[in-house]
Write an enzyme that holds these catalytic residues in place. Structure first.
Site, PDB file in Angstrom:
ATOM      1  N   ARG A  18      47.188 -40.070  19.284  1.00 18.34           N
ATOM      2  CA  ARG A  18      46.391 -40.358  18.076  1.00 18.34           C
ATOM      3  C   ARG A  18      47.257 -40.441  16.818  1.00 18.34           C
ATOM      4  NH1 ARG A  18      42.163 -35.938  17.444  1.00 18.34           N
ATOM      5  NH2 ARG A  18      43.799 -34.746  18.451  1.00 18.34           N
ATOM      6  N   ILE A 428      21.873 -30.595  10.278  1.00 15.38           N
ATOM      7  CA  ILE A 428      21.775 -31.155  11.633  1.00 15.38           C
ATOM      8  C   ILE A 428      22.550 -30.342  12.670  1.00 15.38           C
ATOM      9  CG2 ILE A 428      21.998 -33.307  12.957  1.00 15.38           C
ATOM     10  CD1 ILE A 428      19.933 -33.293  10.685  1.00 15.38           C
ATOM     11  N   GLY A 429      23.354 -29.418  12.241  1.00 15.90           N
ATOM     12  CA  GLY A 429      23.951 -28.541  13.253  1.00 15.90           C
ATOM     13  C   GLY A 429      25.368 -28.120  12.982  1.00 15.90           C
ATOM     14  N   GLU A 481      28.273 -24.576  15.001  1.00 23.83           N
ATOM     15  CA  GLU A 481      29.023 -25.267  16.073  1.00 23.83           C
ATOM     16  C   GLU A 481      30.543 -25.119  15.956  1.00 23.83           C
ATOM     17  OE1 GLU A 481      27.567 -29.331  16.751  1.00 23.83           O
ATOM     18  OE2 GLU A 481      25.552 -28.756  16.138  1.00 23.83           O
ATOM     19  N   TRP A 558      27.952 -40.617  26.649  1.00 22.20           N
ATOM     20  CA  TRP A 558      29.245 -40.316  26.040  1.00 22.20           C
ATOM     21  C   TRP A 558      30.204 -39.655  27.022  1.00 22.20           C
ATOM     22  CZ3 TRP A 558      27.566 -38.424  20.463  1.00 22.20           C
ATOM     23  CH2 TRP A 558      27.078 -39.545  19.767  1.00 22.20           C
ATOM     24  N   GLU A 602      22.063 -46.479  21.233  1.00 25.63           N
ATOM     25  CA  GLU A 602      23.206 -47.311  21.604  1.00 25.63           C
ATOM     26  C   GLU A 602      23.254 -47.601  23.097  1.00 25.63           C
ATOM     27  OE1 GLU A 602      26.228 -44.487  20.673  1.00 25.63           O
ATOM     28  OE2 GLU A 602      27.032 -44.559  22.685  1.00 25.63           O
ATOM     29  N   HIS A 638      17.517 -35.065  17.394  1.00 25.25           N
ATOM     30  CA  HIS A 638      18.208 -35.746  16.304  1.00 25.25           C
ATOM     31  C   HIS A 638      18.804 -37.046  16.820  1.00 25.25           C
ATOM     32  CE1 HIS A 638      21.017 -36.770  13.193  1.00 25.25           C
ATOM     33  NE2 HIS A 638      21.945 -36.848  14.121  1.00 25.25           N
ATOM     34  N   HIS A 691      29.230 -39.189   5.191  1.00 21.16           N
ATOM     35  CA  HIS A 691      30.487 -39.803   5.624  1.00 21.16           C
ATOM     36  C   HIS A 691      31.504 -39.960   4.516  1.00 21.16           C
ATOM     37  CE1 HIS A 691      27.781 -40.848   8.901  1.00 21.16           C
ATOM     38  NE2 HIS A 691      28.856 -40.664   9.627  1.00 21.16           N
ATOM     39  N   CYS A 723      23.935 -36.388   9.690  1.00 15.68           N
ATOM     40  CA  CYS A 723      24.637 -35.532  10.641  1.00 15.68           C
ATOM     41  C   CYS A 723      26.147 -35.578  10.437  1.00 15.68           C
ATOM     42  CB  CYS A 723      24.321 -36.001  12.048  1.00 15.68           C
ATOM     43  SG  CYS A 723      24.656 -37.754  12.284  1.00 15.68           S
TER      44      CYS A 723
HETATM   45  N1  GLN Z   1      24.440 -31.475  15.990  1.00 12.67           N
HETATM   46  C1  GLN Z   1      25.465 -32.462  15.809  1.00 12.67           C
HETATM   47  C2  GLN Z   1      26.175 -32.282  14.473  1.00 12.67           C
HETATM   48  O1  GLN Z   1      25.574 -31.900  13.511  1.00 12.67           O
HETATM   49  C3  GLN Z   1      24.895 -33.870  15.867  1.00 12.67           C
HETATM   50  C4  GLN Z   1      25.968 -34.887  15.775  1.00 12.67           C
HETATM   51  C5  GLN Z   1      25.495 -36.307  15.876  1.00 12.67           C
HETATM   52  O2  GLN Z   1      24.410 -36.656  15.552  1.00 12.67           O
HETATM   53  N2  GLN Z   1      26.303 -37.215  16.300  1.00 12.67           N
HETATM   54  O3  GLN Z   1      27.358 -32.555  14.385  1.00 12.67           O
HETATM   55 ZN    ZN Z   2      23.611 -38.022  14.172  1.00 12.58          ZN
END
Ligand code: GLN
Ligand code: ZN
Length: 757
Positions: A18, A428-429, A481, A558, A602, A638, A691, A723
């Site tokens: 990378r 979202i987490g 997380e 994925w 997707e 989500h 983002h 997210c």
């Molecule tokens: N729970 C994940 C986060 O908050 C969801 C990520 C995602 O939607 N791709 O990172």
């Molecule tokens: Zn997301």
């Protein structure tokens, strides 16, 4: 006699380790100069080219490199710059990155998934632009390969029809007009390439795998008639991938030199057998899977190629991958820790080049010449099939799983139990994975710190952030997380049937890469995966903490699923494993469980006829995982961006009590979807884009909230950001969430008053 050539369609940009990502991010942070960035990326490009040359690939792609995304490259090269960035110089790299990432007063361009992959492209905005050729990128890279390595490369372009079709901010009736504006530019690009000595050019038109209208189809014909007429001295190969070409007969009749077809996904072989193939055209036979990492059975592929050769009767056949190798990691040689039987079974980009050249040799010289490679590939597949990964008696999945009460009744019980305010706030987490978090994990992986030290560290992060979330005044908290690098890889590491790599990275969006786990066999749940972390987080606060899982559809999509495994069966196995995790969380007292399904959209097949079966399987798997909880346990899900109109019924079918959707880059559009349908369950639409590091203003947040509440009932609505907070830094995250909670408070007052009056 057929002429056999080997060809590649695109090579990964990111480098074995990378290096590409690291250089780009260092440049963004200001720690390396633009010249350094260009130097590093050039070396990576040349390294990839050299490998292809050494492998004896005849048609080597050039111009497949990008600093962010090839659709954005195409847009900027054609001066298609979103209006809010037009005051910048389009030739500056900073302009390019500003479009992709946003800047102080301008939000980034929307990003969405490239067909049914997890690669994201930047959506071109056509409105208010005046196309002209800013740079002939293909020529620049063509020249580089020639000068540096003596390679007469095959430039790769995103085709005009695919490009316009994937753009936004134009009217359907102006579709043709946009194509016409671009045509002279394509013509100039091709002419300059031809003048420089390029023999072939690959024009990617994956849109031909989707269902086009008659008008669009005749436009495709017009475009390629024109291009071949105007630039006769370059051989155009129209490259399709990911699906059977729709309108096969018209596509193969296009007046170009060659057509590339995917013989791994969909069923192009039947079309050739049924309708033949124009003998005077070059046929690009995509037989090596460009989307998966498992080693090909070379004997099978050889027979497939022979079948193609027989049915098509072409003069020139290209042995090639089914798509660009952008979607697979670079090389498996670096993998030291992988189970040998899995490693033997793998083929990343470099190994795929070998497979391609081996098959080309077999066709040219007879397969005796490469018999030992054929045998080795068969053995590897056989060994995996006989391994621990497969020797199980998988549990059969339940059909038609259902919650025991309808949503309207569950809702009452959940509200009584949770007692949340109007317009509850949550995230979202994930929460920021600082260099410290990543660094500590690396130390732990290397054995420099003990398990206990690592766990303590994760705990201390969780504790810190529970406090931050409480202080911010969020209503439903997350544990953050911190123990996860990636939402799928994490489960891949814990569920039986998976293996994980150390370096198997692929680009997801911009500089962001993911490392999909390898799904080698039957999936099984062995012991609780997430309970300890959630329980700990919950023990620190009186507010509810969400249990956080990745859903079956996403884990399947994925992961690199072995081609010998039936996908829907594996999806159900994952769902059954997750059900056990969901129940373990519930048993531990967790009242809200979120099962993320960002990949649901997707994963949709390109061909609409295949949608119903896909939806049915996806919905069923989600329900297997989530339906057996008590009625007062609130199930969240989500999803990420994109056109929800198309998948609305599936969303509804999931029967999740609350859904959060990432939408801030296309807020209006999303709200419209819910305008057209009467969705009765609870919903949170991302109110700001995470983002970019930009902190939104309260006014901006309120505008988004107000817009949503014009259509969605206030009792149904949740307030959350988009997210992916793990990619942000802590200070900007806290600052933005502070604004969000403030906006929620104002909205709460406004709307509860409105309700009373
Ligand atoms: N729970 C994940 C986060 O908050 C969801 C990520 C995602 O939607 N791709 O990172
Ligand atoms: Zn997301």
């Amino acid at each position: 006699m057929t002429t056999i050539l080997s060809s590649n369609l695109g090579y990964p940009r990111i480098g074995e380790l990378r290096e590409w990502k690291k250089a780009i991010e260092a440049f963004w942070q200001g720690s390396i100069s633009e010249a350094d960035l260009k130097k590093t990326t050039k070396q990576l490009r040349l390294q990839g080219l050299r490998k292809q040359k050494d492998q004896g690939i005849d048609l080597i792609p050039v111009g497949d490199f990008s600093f962010y995304d090839h659709v954005l490259d195409t847009a900027v090269a054609f001066n298609i710059i979103p209006e809010r960035f037009q005051h910048h110089d389009p030739s500056e790299l900073s302009t390019y990155f500003a479009i992709a990432r946003g800047e102080a007063n301008a939000v980034a361009a929307e990003m969405t998934k490239w067909f049914n992959t997890n690669y994201h492209y930047i959506v071109p905005e056509l409105k208010g632009t005046a196309p002209k050729l800013n740079e002939n990128r293909a020529l620049t890279y063509y020249q580089e390969a020639k000068d540096e390595l003596g390679i007469n490369g095959k430039p790769v372009l995103v085709g005009p029809v695919t490009f316009v079709k994937l753009s936004k901010n134009y009217q359907e009736k102006d579709f043709e007009q946009w194509i016409e504006k671009l045509l002279p530019l394509y013509q100039q690009v091709l002419q300059e390439l031809a003048d420089a000595g390029a023999e072939w050019v690959q024009i990617d038109e994956p849109i031909l795998g989707t269902n086009l209208s008659e008008a669009q189809l005749s436009l495709v014909e017009k475009v390629y008639q024109k291009l071949t007429q105007e630039v006769p001295d370059i051989k155009i190969i129209i490259q399709t991938y990911f699906e059977t070409v729709q309108h096969y007969q018209r596509v193969v009749a296009l007046p170009v030199a060659g057509i590339g077809l995917d013989f791994v996904h969909g069923d192009n072989l039947s079309l050739i057998q049924q309708h033949g193939f124009p003998a005077d055209k070059v046929l690009g036979a995509g037989v090596i899977n460009g989307r998966n990492v498992w080693r090909a059975n070379l004997e099978d592929k050889y027979q497939l190629l022979q079948g193609i050769q027989e049915a098509s009767n072409v003069e020139t056949l290209l042995v090639q991958p089914s798509s660009s190798l952008l979607h697979v990691p670079v090389t498996k040689v670096l993998e030291q820790k992988l189970d040998q039987v899995v490693k033997e079974g793998l083929s990343f980009a470099d190994e795929k080049l070998f497979e391609i050249s081996t098959l080309a040799t077999a066709l040219k010289e007879g397969k005796e010449a490469v018999q030992k490679d054929f045998t080795a590939s068969q053995e590897a597949i056989h060994n995996l099939d006989q391994s621990d990964y497969r020797n199980q008696n998988p549990e059969a999945a339940t059909k038609n799983a259902q919650r025991s009460l309808p949503f309207s009744e569950r809702k009452k019980l959940q509200h009584e139990k949770l007692n949340l305010p109007l317009l509850p706030t949550t995230t979202i987490g994930s929460l920021p994975q600082t260099p410290e978090v990543k660094g500590t994990r690396t130390k732990w992986r290397k054995g420099e710190i003990t398990n206990e030290q690592y766990e303590d560290f994760v705990k201390s992060e969780t504790k810190k952030w529970i406090k931050i979330q409480e202080d911010l005044g969020l209503d439903v908290l997350v544990h953050g997380e911190f123990e996860r690098t990636d939402m799928v890889e994490y489960f891949g590491e814990k569920l039986k049937g998976f293996a994980v790599t150390e370096f198997g990275w692929v680009q997801s969006y911009g500089s962001r890469c993911v490392k999909p786990p390898l799904l080698a066999g039957n999936v099984e749940w062995e012991k609780p995966i997430t309970v300890k972390e959630i329980e700990y987080a919950q023990s620190l606060t009186d507010r509810p903490v969400k249990g956080m899982l990745t859903g079956p559809v996403t884990i399947l999509n994925w992961s690199f699923v072995h081609e010998e495994l039936p996908r829907f069966t594996v999806q159900d196995q994952i769902a059954l494993a997750l059900e056990k995790e969901v129940l373990a969380l519930e048993k531990a007292g967790v009242g809200i469980i979120q099962v993320d399904e960002p990949a649901l959209r997707e994963g949709l097949p390109l061909d609409k006829l295949k949608w119903p079966a896909y939806f049915e399987a996806a919905v069923n798997a989600f329900k297997i995982a989530t339906s057996t909880v008590k009625s007062d346990t609130q199930i969240h899900t989500h999803m990420c961006y994109s056109d929800f109109g198309a998948i609305y019924e599936a969303i509804d079918g999931l029967d999740a009590d609350v859904i959060s959707i990432e939408t801030s880059r296309s807020h209006g559009q999303m709200v419209e979807t819910f305008e057209k349908n009467d969705y009765d369950k609870e919903i949170g639409l991302g109110v700001y884009d995470i983002h970019s590091p930009r902190v939104p203003s309260v006014e901006e947040l309120l505008t988004n909230i107000d817009r949503a509440l014009e259509t969605i009932d206030v009792e149904q609505f949740w307030i959350n950001p988009d997210c992916g907070l793990k990619t942000r830094k802590a200070p900007e995250t806290i600052a933005a969430l502070e604004k969000m909670v403030e906006a929620a408070k104002i909205a709460r007052k406004r709307y509860s008053k409105a309700k009373q009056s």
